[in-house]
Design an enzyme around this catalytic site. Sequence first.
Site, PDB file in Angstrom:
ATOM      1  N   LYS A 114       0.819  -1.213   0.000  1.00 51.49           N
ATOM      2  CA  LYS A 114       0.000   0.000   0.000  1.00 51.49           C
ATOM      3  C   LYS A 114       0.855   1.267   0.000  1.00 51.49           C
ATOM      4  O   LYS A 114       0.399   2.316  -0.441  1.00 51.49           O
ATOM      5  CB  LYS A 114      -0.965  -0.024   1.176  1.00 51.49           C
ATOM      6  CG  LYS A 114      -2.028  -1.107   0.989  1.00 51.49           C
ATOM      7  CD  LYS A 114      -3.189  -0.978   1.927  1.00 51.49           C
ATOM      8  CE  LYS A 114      -4.290  -1.962   1.553  1.00 51.49           C
ATOM      9  NZ  LYS A 114      -3.886  -3.368   1.855  1.00 51.49           N
TER      10      LYS A 114
HETATM   11  C1  LIG Z   1      -4.579  -4.444   1.234  1.00 52.65           C
HETATM   12  C2  LIG Z   1      -3.870  -5.717   1.072  1.00 52.65           C
HETATM   13  C3  LIG Z   1      -4.300  -6.696   0.148  1.00 52.65           C
HETATM   14  C4  LIG Z   1      -5.552  -6.517  -0.685  1.00 52.65           C
HETATM   15  O1  LIG Z   1      -5.409  -5.498  -1.660  1.00 52.65           O
HETATM   16  P1  LIG Z   1      -6.698  -4.895  -2.389  1.00 52.65           P
HETATM   17  O2  LIG Z   1      -6.179  -3.782  -3.224  1.00 52.65           O
HETATM   18  O3  LIG Z   1      -7.602  -4.415  -1.282  1.00 52.65           O
HETATM   19  O4  LIG Z   1      -7.329  -5.987  -3.167  1.00 52.65           O
HETATM   20  C5  LIG Z   1      -3.555  -7.839   0.007  1.00 52.65           C
HETATM   21  N1  LIG Z   1      -2.445  -8.065   0.755  1.00 52.65           N
HETATM   22  C6  LIG Z   1      -2.005  -7.161   1.652  1.00 52.65           C
HETATM   23  C7  LIG Z   1      -0.790  -7.477   2.459  1.00 52.65           C
HETATM   24  C8  LIG Z   1      -2.688  -5.961   1.845  1.00 52.65           C
HETATM   25  O5  LIG Z   1      -2.255  -5.063   2.748  1.00 52.65           O
END
Ligand SMILES: *Cc1c(COP(=O)(O)O)cnc(C)c1O
Length: 475
Positions: A114
Amino acid sequence: MQYVSTRGHQRLGTFTDVLLSGLAPDGGLAMPEQIPTFSAAELERLRGLPYTELAYEVMRPFISDIPEDDLRGLLRQTYRAEVFGSEEITPLTALGDSGLYLLELSGGPSLAFKDMAMQFLGHAFEYVLERDDRRVNILGATSGDTGSAAEYAMLGKERVNVFMLSPHGRMSRFQQAQMYSLNEPNIFNIAIEGVFDDCQDLVKAVNADAEFKARYDIGAVNSINWGRVLAQAVYYFRAYFALGLPAGAEADFCVPSGNFGNVFAGYLAKAMGLPIGQLMVASNENSVLHEFFSGGVYHVWPAERVAQTSSPSMDIGKASNFERFLYLVAGGDAVQTAGWWAEVGAGRPVDLRGTVHWDAVAASGLRAGRSTHADRLATIRRVDTEFGRLIDPHTADGVLVGKRFQRPGVPMVCLETALPAKFGETVEEAVGRLPERPAQFEGIEDRPRRCEVLPNDVDALKGFIAGQLDIKRRG
Ligand SMILES: *Cc1c(COP(=O)(O)O)cnc(C)c1O
């Protein structure tokens, strides 16, 4: 480039307009009026560009209201080796000669992918708020990774405060420490006596109070933010070029998914002309997306059906960015999209079986798979013994599904969405030892914590926010 709502083609303005707003007034999501594409020759020109240059080329067509030099500046500030741990920013590593690859997206400050988008948002927010002489107070809810990525992105930003709600005592010890040990005057951690859904309901309740929202400049950086989606599209291009395939050859990608933001960014890259073949949506036990892609019916799971799993960032019963995908599947038909989401809103399924739209889903290249806790443990163990590499449980969801759908001779790029250090307990359960931690996180659990515990009560929350902001205003 103009943006419109998925539910009524309501005009929403340009990039910086949609950057700072959440849902469209009609409840839809922001989408560009059209999706620019690269020809094969143009793609060849992008091959070999450094990350910031590539990001500029991919994002530029969507951003008409930031001058070119300023956008280049923002991207250079964002994608630096000091922040992401390597010059490549998103290194691609082959898992032996298995044909599987790991795309490393978790070298940023919160150790999860993220950061890739949130760091850009931090700089972009600062730029726009400065330009317009505005301030924003971000109110969000997190069950783990979003909160820390947002806080690290907004550290020290003068015109931004962050109020982040998390369920008291329910995140991993590492995740709690990562957020609560931040001691910064513009970051407010609030532990709510409740579960994640309570936190989300509180955010909704505050946002429903238009007067409070306007008076205290309440904003968001949630997963439907278009700036996040766009910034994430870049690393699909980067990974594709790093494979060194002949022009036009296909690569497949597999994406651990929850809110469908990351995998939708991959679909955007594909729609822009990147030769992606299959785009795999990996789920855990909360397999609402798998249900849709395998059966043609999208039916949101109620909160009580969503299980707590060992890949907690994917414990989601409705995928907030999924609406963007179905909007494109319907050829940008906002009336159709609004009709589908009226069903969703009423708690009814969207059933595409036997329709032209289901054919379009099949043609999109998206497929889905899912995993269980035992699958994840076995995958973490297997990747460790076969390739000498520790992966986190979310990445394990992706590697498992990616391997299952691998095609002969076609590389399968699995997105590494978090570092194993973040989920030490599960990794230890799988391989009998704890993953290494980056040096700056040693002993993080022992650092002093700054966190306000509040009851699950909207007035208490509003009182806290107003109190803190009034103190700041008085200086
Ligand atoms: C947020 C997250 C996801 C999911 O991603 P999306 O964009 O919500 O589908 C998967 N793995 C990790 C470690 C995350 O932090």
